[in-house]
Design an enzyme around this catalytic site. Structure first.
Site, PDB file in Angstrom:
ATOM      1  CG  HIS A 191      32.501 -20.364  23.323  1.00 45.27           C
ATOM      2  ND1 HIS A 191      33.474 -21.345  23.290  1.00 45.27           N
ATOM      3  CD2 HIS A 191      31.325 -21.005  23.082  1.00 45.27           C
ATOM      4  CE1 HIS A 191      32.920 -22.512  23.031  1.00 45.27           C
ATOM      5  NE2 HIS A 191      31.618 -22.335  22.908  1.00 45.27           N
ATOM      6  CB  SER A 321      42.352   3.388  42.837  1.00 50.61           C
ATOM      7  OG  SER A 321      43.565   3.919  42.355  1.00 50.61           O
ATOM      8  CE  LYS A 327      40.039   1.046  38.706  1.00 52.48           C
ATOM      9  NZ  LYS A 327      39.760  -0.293  39.209  1.00 52.48           N
ATOM     10  CD  GLU A 334      39.985  -7.757  43.159  1.00 48.20           C
ATOM     11  OE1 GLU A 334      39.874  -7.152  42.080  1.00 48.20           O
ATOM     12  OE2 GLU A 334      40.501  -7.249  44.178  1.00 48.20           O
TER      13      GLU A 334
END
Length: 470
Positions: A191, A321, A327, A334
């Site tokens: 959860h 980025s 980053k 993805e």
């Protein structure tokens, strides 16, 4: 300035590019369907090459086609199968729903290639001794059984050669990580909340099992090879073909491709419905869903590096980025997620194309080109993304053991192993109090002298919590 030649089909004259190997029927289809400006997938064109070669061989064996023409057709069809003439297949995906335009495109190209080999020029279909696209290349066939048969050939070939090997590579890579990391313990989560410990090897063993089941599902989809429509001709009755034609075509295809193809058990069913493709794409959709579980877990476990989970270190493949220096993002994960979006959308296309009243109408399905385009795209995307996932992510994936230990020490759910000793309610109180006080379960238990330290260490050993008790 473009040069053209004049050719005829049953509807009259058409202007055909002078250097084209196709003829009037194909040119008419190009003119009729300027829709997506994307041709039928190359895998289908190659499948037509294999099929037309097998049909010519079968007709020769049955004494229907003379050896000279058969040899020329087979040689020409093999060139098509090898991808040597892909540019000669310009017909749009969104064409006649039976794929007649593509079948005639194949017939015309192969006939002209064969005629060149026989010493005739392009467009010699009416010359004595020449190969005719309908009478010879399409002998004993209909678009209604050749296009769907080519669908089976194309799908089976790419599943066997591309999808299954890449899924097997993924399964092996994940299994190797599971073995290498089997002694490293991390906190489990249910959860999205802290749960009891689990070994990293167990987690990756689960991923490896998903990949193994994906291989099984891909092999289930490969069962498409057992329902070939060839021999049914117009409506599944086999009009204008020899009763042994289909069996001989399947035998020739099996020999060519090393895949055991089988004639449909019931031709009217095979041509009127495309349930086999709907079912097979369901397997592809499930594979896509499985890959999202693996990819999403890994990207979340690698989130951070300082302000989130960061139990895994994902390999840096590119700057993440254009504005935030340093980053790095989980781009490979993805890409897998986006592939799944497309495959799930393709499943809707395949399913809708198979619906009665949409694609399946009486004795024929008339949404086959869009169905096979979506189907083949799903296979390509799944195969390629699985391969990239292995090469660009899984191989160089690392575990941050220190971070795993840190999170286990902080977890309140370590109290679970104390419940059999102190009872559920007292264990729950310990968890709540440890949270309020900002301390660990172990330290709180020591402070309150819940158990002697040695017993407490044994009860709170995270590794033992991941193994079944005798």
């Amino acid at each position: 300035m473009p040069q053209f030649r004049t050719e005829r089909d049953t509807m009259g004259e058409m202007q055909v590019p002078a250097d084209a190997l196709y003829g009037a029927s194909t040119a008419r289809a190009v003119d009729n369907f300027p829709i997506s400006f994307e041709p039928v997938p190359a895998a289908m064109i190659h499948a037509f090459g294999h099929l037309k070669a097998a049909c010519a061989e079968a007709n020769r064996q049955l004494g229907k086609l003379d050896g000279k023409r058969a040899d020329a057709i087979i040689a020409a069809a093999n060139e098509v199968a090898e991808g040597k003439h892909d540019q000669q297949f310009p017909v749009d995906i969104y064409q006649t729903g039976s794929g007649t335009s593509t079948n005639m495109n194949a017939n015309e190209v192969i006939a002209n290639l064969a005629n060149e080999k026989l010493g005739f020029g392009v467009g010699a279909k009416g010359t004595e001794g020449a190969v005719h696209p309908n009478d010879h290349v399409n002998m004993g066939q209909s678009s209604n059984d050749t296009f769907p048969t080519a669908m089976h050939i194309a799908a089976a070939k790419v599943i066997k050669e591309n999808l299954i090997p890449n899924l097997e590579r993924l399964q092996q890579a994940l299994a190797e990580k599971a073995t290498a990391w089997d002694k490293i313990v991390k906190i489990g989560r249910t959860h999205l909340m802290d749960a009891t410990p689990i070994r990293v090897g167990q987690v990756f063993g689960g991923y490896a099992a998903q990949a193994e089941y994906a291989v099984v599902r891909a092999k289930q989809a490969l069962n498409l090879r057992t329902n070939l429509e060839i021999g049914g001709t117009a409506v599944g009755t086999g009009i204008n073909t020899h009763p042994q034609f289909a069996a001989k075509v399947c035998a020739a295809l099996s020999k060519q491709l090393g895949i055991e193809f089988e004639e449909a058990a019931n031709h009217p069913e095979a041509q009127a419905a495309k349930d086999a493709f709907v079912s097979a794409h369901g397997e592809l959709k499930t594979i896509a869903v499985s890959l999202t579980k693996i990819a999403n877990d890994i990207r979340l476990l690698g989130s951070g590096p300082r302000c989130s989970i960061f139990e895994l270190s994902l390999p840096a493949t590119q700057p993440g980025s254009s504005i935030m220096p340093g980053k790095v993002n989980p781009v490979i994960c993805e890409s897998v997620m986006q592939v799944a979006c497309r495959v799930i959308g393709n499943d809707a296309t395949v399913t809708t194309a198979g619906l009665g009243g949409v694609g399946s109408l009486f004795e024929l399905n008339v949404a086959m080109p869009v169905m096979i385009d979506a189907f083949l795209e799903s296979i390509k995307l799944l195969a390629n993304s699985a391969g990239v996932f292995v090469d660009k992510l899984v191989k160089d994936l690392e575990v941050n053991e220190e971070r795993c230990r840190e999170l286990i020490d902080q977890s309140l759910m370590m109290v679970t192993s104390l419940a059999p000793v102190v009872g559920y309610e007292q264990a729950a109180t310990l968890a709540k109090d440890a949270f309020k006080q900002g301390t660990t379960i172990r330290q709180l238990c020591l402070d309150r002298k819940i158990l002697p330290e040695a017993e407490l260490d044994k009860a709170l050993d995270p590794d033992s919590m991941t193994r079944p008790q005798a």
